[in-house]
Every structure is written in C-alpha cells, then in structure tokens.
Design an enzyme around this catalytic site. Structure first.
Site, PDB file in Angstrom:
ATOM      1  CD  GLU A   1      -2.844  -0.988   2.479  1.00  0.00           C
ATOM      2  OE1 GLU A   1      -3.975  -0.496   2.567  1.00  0.00           O
ATOM      3  OE2 GLU A   1      -2.269  -1.541   3.447  1.00  0.00           O
ATOM      4  CD  GLN A   2       3.951   4.586   2.768  1.00  0.00           C
ATOM      5  OE1 GLN A   2       2.950   4.450   3.474  1.00  0.00           O
ATOM      6  NE2 GLN A   2       4.389   5.767   2.362  1.00  0.00           N
TER       7      GLN A   2
ATOM      8  CB  ALA B   1       7.598   7.094   4.082  1.00  0.00           C
TER       9      ALA B   1
ATOM     10  CB  SER C   1       5.580   4.268   5.683  1.00  0.00           C
ATOM     11  OG  SER C   1       4.451   4.759   6.383  1.00  0.00           O
TER      12      SER C   1
ATOM     13  CG  HIS D   1       1.137   5.386   8.346  1.00  0.00           C
ATOM     14  ND1 HIS D   1       0.096   5.626   9.212  1.00  0.00           N
ATOM     15  CD2 HIS D   1       1.577   6.611   7.939  1.00  0.00           C
ATOM     16  CE1 HIS D   1      -0.121   6.938   9.307  1.00  0.00           C
ATOM     17  NE2 HIS D   1       0.780   7.563   8.548  1.00  0.00           N
TER      18      HIS D   1
ATOM     19  CG  ASP E   1      -1.611  10.100   8.961  1.00  0.00           C
ATOM     20  OD1 ASP E   1      -0.612  10.267   9.687  1.00  0.00           O
ATOM     21  OD2 ASP E   1      -1.547   9.686   7.787  1.00  0.00           O
TER      22      ASP E   1
ATOM     23  CD  GLU F   1       3.507  14.012   7.353  1.00  0.00           C
ATOM     24  OE1 GLU F   1       3.137  13.108   8.122  1.00  0.00           O
ATOM     25  OE2 GLU F   1       3.787  13.821   6.158  1.00  0.00           O
TER      26      GLU F   1
ATOM     27  CD1 TRP G   1      -1.157  13.712   9.119  1.00  0.00           C
ATOM     28  CD2 TRP G   1      -1.073  15.893   8.658  1.00  0.00           C
ATOM     29  NE1 TRP G   1      -0.402  13.864   7.978  1.00  0.00           N
ATOM     30  CE2 TRP G   1      -0.338  15.199   7.666  1.00  0.00           C
ATOM     31  CE3 TRP G   1      -1.154  17.293   8.580  1.00  0.00           C
ATOM     32  CZ2 TRP G   1       0.314  15.842   6.615  1.00  0.00           C
ATOM     33  CZ3 TRP G   1      -0.505  17.924   7.522  1.00  0.00           C
ATOM     34  CH2 TRP G   1       0.217  17.203   6.553  1.00  0.00           C
ATOM     35  CG  HIS G   2       2.731  10.853  11.106  1.00  0.00           C
ATOM     36  ND1 HIS G   2       2.562   9.893  10.124  1.00  0.00           N
ATOM     37  CD2 HIS G   2       3.584  10.298  11.994  1.00  0.00           C
ATOM     38  CE1 HIS G   2       3.273   8.814  10.397  1.00  0.00           C
ATOM     39  NE2 HIS G   2       3.905   9.040  11.538  1.00  0.00           N
TER      40      HIS G   2
HETATM   41 ZN   LIG Z   1       1.112   9.621   8.646  1.00  0.00          ZN
END
Ligand SMILES: [Zn+2]
Length: 379
Positions: free
Chosen positions: A264-265, A286, A291, A293, A300, A346, A348-349
């Site tokens: 997905e990344q 990333a 990442s 994630h 996020d 960021e 939000w991260h």
């Molecule tokens: Zn993020």
C-alpha cells in the site's frame, strides 16, 4: 724508642677502630632508614619486586609522598612499561586488567593529550575504544565529544568532518551523525531487525522488512475514525482513550489512517511521485519500507472537516498539542525539524512511543530520531 712506636701503633689502631666504628654506625643507620622505607612501601601494599623497581628508579620519596598504593603504577613497573614522566598519571588512572591499558596511557601522552584529557578518556572510553582513538592524530577538543554516552569512536572521523561543515554544538554533531545526517537521506540504509519493538526507529536510514506486518493489529472503534483503520492493540487503546477524552471536551478528533502494508505504501508513494515528482514527494511521503504506518504504531488524525491540510488550524489540534504525550503519542514530524526527520511538518501524524518517552520528547523538544540516538541506541 720502642715505647714511642707502640704508642703510635696504638693511636693508629684507635683511629682505625673509630673510623671502622663510625662506618659501621653509618651503615646501620642507612640500612635502618632503607628498611624503614621498605616497610612503609610494604605497608602501602607494594610487592617486594615493585619496591626494588621503585628504588632503582630513585622514586622512594615520590611514592612515599603520595602515601597510597597504585595498582597501575605497580603494573607499569612489573611489566617494564613504566615511563617516569607519566608517574602522576599512573596514580590518577584506576587500573584496568587489559593488555592495552598501560601502553594506551603511554601512547596518549606521546600523542600529545594532556593529563586532564587522558583521565577523561579513561573515564569515558574502554581500552578497545582508546586503541581506536589512537588511530587518529591528536584531537585537541576530544573531551568535548567523549562525555556523551552516545559518542561512538567508530564515527569520530565523521564527527570531525561534520563539525567543520556545520556550526552545531558537540552533542548535536554526535546525534546528527549517529542518525546518519552527514550522508544524504536514503543512503547507508539499514534493515530494522526488531520491527515489533514499541520504540522501533523507522526513518530514511532504517527500513522495515518488506513482509513485515504487526501480529496484533486490531480495528479502531468505528465512532472514532473517518474510515476503518487498524493499529497495534496498545496503540489502538491509547488512541481511543485520547479521542474519547477529546470528545468529552466537545472536540471531534478522528483517525483517518493507521496501519499500511508495504505494498500500500509503495502504491501511495508512486502515486505522489507521478503527481509531484520524486524530489517533492520525498518531503511528504515515505518510500515503501520507510513508513511508520507499516509498524501499526502511527496514526494520522483529523478534526471535524476531515482535512489533513487544515488540521493545524483546528481546536482539536490545539488540544492535541497540549495532551498528546499523556496518551503516549508524539508529533513525529515537528515544525522546523525537517533537516532531521526528512519530512515537512505534519501536525496530524502521531506516533505511539508510550507515556514516559512521549513526555520526555515533548519536554525536551526532540524528534524521535534524536531521542533514539541519545537514549535507546546504546553501544
Ligand atoms: Zn502519517
């Protein structure tokens, strides 16, 4: 006539006796004094063999003045590595049972390090590290580096080069070089060996194995997300607690992105590259394997308008800025730290690291990259 001769003889004999007697007394006194020194040195704990050497070097008085035992001095004498100018240093540096120990003291002196520096070098470095330090010419400010316990002697050349190029303080130089920042992003990349650790460092120098998926992912409560997302169980609980608390304060803090697989990344990053080009995409997205994630530890978040780009202006963000650490989260890509994280700001991260680390990072205004080097990446 005979009487005169015998009188002279008697006088000469007397004089001889007196001289012999005086000489004997003198010898006795000397021997007594030497014995006294010997006894004093024995009492200080020096071995007889060492005392012989102390005598041979004419150092009895100097050692007696110190009035204490030194294993380092004793070993230097017994192993014939003693250098008289280093006498004081042998006394100052506690003995270490290592073949390189005394040679290292002597070599550091020869290299031009002063007494204070040598004492500090032995305080902060082991003999293996000191031997490596000795591969370098004299570093006149060495004491400024070695006091940090994240100083790595193997990076010394890089510290010196980085120091020349920047005007950062010593601890910044060491931290940033250890992060890898003296080389461009996405160079000297290492594969992460323990991706399950809650304190795992994922950045542009550390990538996750392609196949890594956390084994305890679970979906976040539907009411607290924009769309279904998964996080590792501990992180999910922390986020739900935080989001619920925000709600009781009349706020609407929702998750919009959680775990993302390697594939997905990869798709996401490639999409951004196709839109903005690689250079720009690298500032906000990333590369696959890099990442956070993919760890299931990052989320996020958005406010009521569900927009990442607008999040910084929301009341939700104001609240989050005050409270994120209380739930174990950090703002992973802070403002003005792009030169360290490699990512634009960021707000939000969020990255989960646990309450105590999150609090420390907030209090000290660090990035996780810096924290990791200074506190977790031990030699
Ligand atoms: Zn993020």
């Amino acid at each position: 006539m005979e009487a005169v001769i015998s009188m002279r003889k008697a006088i000469i004999m007397k004089i001889i006796f007196i001289i012999a007697g005086l000489f004997l007394i003198y010898q006795l006194i000397i021997n007594f004094m030497i014995d006294q020194d010997y006894l004093k040195l024995r009492k200080l704990n020096f071995q007889p063999e060492t005392i012989e050497k102390i005598k041979a070097y004419n150092m009895i008085n100097e050692v007696l003045e110190k009035n204490k035992y030194s294993k380092t001095l004793e070993e230097s004498l017994l192993t014939n590595q003693f250098h008289k100018p280093n006498f004081d240093l042998y006394y100052e540096i506690p003995f270490v049972d290592n073949a390189a120990f005394i040679p290292n003291i002597n070599k550091l002196v020869t290299r031009g390090y002063n007494k204070t520096q040598i004492i500090l070098i032995f305080k902060y470095l082991n003999n293996k590290e000191i031997t490596r330090l000795l591969n370098h010419n004299l570093i006149s400010d060495i004491e400024k580096y070695i006091v940090f316990d994240y100083f790595l002697v193997g990076n010394l050349e890089r510290y010196l080069n980085y120091q020349k190029k920047t005007n950062h303080s010593y601890h910044q130089v060491i931290t940033q070089v250890n992060i890898g920042l003296d080389n461009p992003f996405y160079t000297n990349i290492k594969e992460i060996k323990d991706p399950h650790r809650l304190t795992v460092l994922v950045n542009k120098y550390h990538h996750l194995p392609n196949t890594f998926i956390p084994d305890d992912l679970s979906p976040v409560n539907d009411n607290l997300v924009v769309k279904t997302i998964q996080l590792r169980t501990e992180v999910k609980k922390a986020f739900e607690k935080m989001s619920n608390e925000a709600q009781t304060n009349g706020l609407n803090l929702k998750g919009t992105s959680g775990f993302r697989s390697y594939d997905e990344q990869k798709q996401l990053y490639n999409y951004y590259v196709s839109q903005d080009g690689k250079e720009l995409a690298d500032h906000y997205s990333a590369r696959a394997g890099h990442s956070e994630h993919q760890t299931g530890l990052a989320i996020d978040v958005v406010g009521p308008d569900e927009q990442l780009d607008n999040f910084e202006k929301t009341e939700e963000f104001k609240w989050l800025l005050k409270h994120h650490h209380e739930y174990g989260f950090i703002i992973r890509y802070p403002k003005d730290k792009e030169y360290i994280t490699g990512y634009q700001y960021e707000p939000w991260h969020l990255r989960y690291v646990g309450v105590s680390i999150a609090s420390y990072i907030k209090e000290n205004n660090l990035t996780f990259d810096e924290y990791y080097i200074q506190k977790l990446d031990k030699k």
